[in-house]
Motif scaffolding. Structure first.
Motif, PDB file in Angstrom:
ATOM      1  N   HIS A  10      -0.405  -0.020  -0.659  1.00 53.95           N
ATOM      2  CA  HIS A  10      -0.624   1.062  -1.622  1.00 53.95           C
ATOM      3  C   HIS A  10       0.605   1.243  -2.529  1.00 53.95           C
ATOM      4  CE1 HIS A  10      -2.564   4.584  -3.238  1.00 53.95           C
ATOM      5  NE2 HIS A  10      -1.507   5.327  -2.955  1.00 53.95           N
ATOM      6  N   GLN A  11       1.788   1.126  -1.971  1.00 61.57           N
ATOM      7  CA  GLN A  11       3.007   1.225  -2.780  1.00 61.57           C
ATOM      8  C   GLN A  11       3.044   0.128  -3.841  1.00 61.57           C
ATOM      9  OE1 GLN A  11       6.767   1.660  -0.553  1.00 61.57           O
ATOM     10  NE2 GLN A  11       5.537   2.238   1.232  1.00 61.57           N
ATOM     11  N   SER A  16      -9.359  -4.399  -1.298  1.00 60.21           N
ATOM     12  CA  SER A  16      -9.608  -3.783   0.004  1.00 60.21           C
ATOM     13  C   SER A  16      -8.300  -3.480   0.716  1.00 60.21           C
ATOM     14  CB  SER A  16     -10.495  -4.684   0.870  1.00 60.21           C
ATOM     15  OG  SER A  16      -9.864  -5.916   1.124  1.00 60.21           O
ATOM     16  N   GLY A  17      -8.360  -2.446   1.552  1.00 60.08           N
ATOM     17  CA  GLY A  17      -7.188  -2.026   2.302  1.00 60.08           C
ATOM     18  C   GLY A  17      -7.046  -2.799   3.600  1.00 60.08           C
ATOM     19  N   TYR A  18      -6.119  -2.347   4.433  1.00 59.62           N
ATOM     20  CA  TYR A  18      -5.792  -3.015   5.690  1.00 59.62           C
ATOM     21  C   TYR A  18      -5.968  -2.049   6.853  1.00 59.62           C
ATOM     22  CZ  TYR A  18      -3.694  -6.495   2.630  1.00 59.62           C
ATOM     23  OH  TYR A  18      -3.496  -7.448   1.657  1.00 59.62           O
ATOM     24  N   ARG A  62      -7.013   4.158  -4.697  1.00 57.17           N
ATOM     25  CA  ARG A  62      -6.966   3.682  -3.322  1.00 57.17           C
ATOM     26  C   ARG A  62      -7.751   2.384  -3.175  1.00 57.17           C
ATOM     27  NH1 ARG A  62      -3.141   5.523   0.255  1.00 57.17           N
ATOM     28  NH2 ARG A  62      -3.369   3.988   1.913  1.00 57.17           N
ATOM     29  N   SER A  63      -7.242   1.505  -2.313  1.00 60.48           N
ATOM     30  CA  SER A  63      -7.999   0.319  -1.898  1.00 60.48           C
ATOM     31  C   SER A  63      -8.649   0.655  -0.558  1.00 60.48           C
ATOM     32  CB  SER A  63      -7.070  -0.890  -1.737  1.00 60.48           C
ATOM     33  OG  SER A  63      -6.484  -1.244  -2.969  1.00 60.48           O
ATOM     34  N   TYR A  64      -9.970   0.659  -0.537  1.00 58.54           N
ATOM     35  CA  TYR A  64     -10.693   1.104   0.652  1.00 58.54           C
ATOM     36  C   TYR A  64     -10.979  -0.058   1.589  1.00 58.54           C
ATOM     37  CZ  TYR A  64     -11.253   5.222  -2.237  1.00 58.54           C
ATOM     38  OH  TYR A  64     -10.993   6.313  -3.037  1.00 58.54           O
TER      39      TYR A  64
END
Length: 260
Positions: free
Chosen positions: A157-158, A145-147, A169-171
């Motif tokens: 992401h980098q 998961s993203g932030y 992508r991390s959603y």
């Protein structure tokens, strides 16, 4: 094409996923197994299954398990794992998540773990999972998961691209809720800030699993060394004995298909 690059990459590292402690079991898998005890799940489909750990974890409650993956070697690895676990009614299907060649309303439970961040068309893939689940059946996803903080999300992401160039992508949790709702699923459970390895996975081990290579591994460490301290604090990345440890932050979402 991104899909072909991803499947080719995973064909080469299937054994690493079979033996990976991150992929074998986690607090999120345990949580899903516990909540699913009250569900009727005779048939299970694991989409983008990798070595098949998640789908096969339902072997005590499901009478049939089907796994789907574009990488032929991953499917062969999953077959071996199923045989080792004594799973008899087991089927493999070679396909991408966006185009699953299985009949609609075929499964009581459809799952996917630590794979959707590779999907080229995430909404189409979720719609496919919703299509093949039966009315009142469940779709469960556990994924990176993203932030909410945009700068930290981009930093993450980098790291992910260095770790695995086929990462898309991390959603974030709210994005997952939208994907499920748009696919006609009622979201019944949504848990952000899950951790697949609460004690952390070393950067070395993390990169070994994905065959990132020594150059990428060192670039990841350099990014972590140069990062603002609050980035690592928010991401719960710890430095111990001159090594960094990643908790593998995930989101767990459960959707139920509307009955007919």
């Amino acid at each position: 094409m991104q899909q072909n690059a991803s499947s080719a990459r995973f064909n080469k590292i299937s054994e690493r996923f079979l033996n990976s402690e991150v992929h074998k079991m986690s607090p999120t898998i345990q949580r899903v197994l516990e909540m699913s005890r009250s569900w009727k799940i005779d048939s299970v489909c694991d989409v983008a299954c990798g070595a098949g750990h998640f789908g096969i974890s339902f072997r005590d409650s499901a009478s049939s398990i089907t796994v789907v993956d574009p990488a032929e070697n991953m499917l062969e690895t999953a077959k071996r794992l199923a045989a080792d676990k004594g799973v008899d009614n087991f089927q493999t299907v070679q396909a991408y998540a966006e185009e699953i060649p299985l009949e609609a309303q075929s499964f009581d439970l459809v799952v996917s773990r630590l794979a959707p961040h590779h999907f080229v068309d995430i909404q189409k893939a979720v719609c496919e999972m919703a299509r093949i689940v039966k009315p009142n059946g469940y779709v469960v996803v556990i994924d990176l998961s993203g932030y909410e903080d945009q700068e930290i999300d981009e930093f993450n992401h980098q790291l992910e691209i260095l770790h695995d160039p086929t990462h898309v992508r991390s959603y974030r949790a709210w994005e997952w809720k939208n994907f499920f709702t748009n696919a006609g699923l009622n979201v019944v459970e949504l848990h952000d800030w899950q951790m697949e390895r609460p004690q952390g996975v070393s950067v070395k081990k993390w990169c070994e699993i994905a065959s990132s290579g020594s150059e990428a591994e060192e670039k990841i460490r350099q990014l972590l060394r140069d990062a603002p301290p609050h980035y690592l604090e928010v991401m719960r990345i710890e430095e111990r004995d001159n090594e960094y440890y990643m908790p593998i932050k995930t989101v767990l979402i459960v959707g139920q298909k509307r009955g007919e």
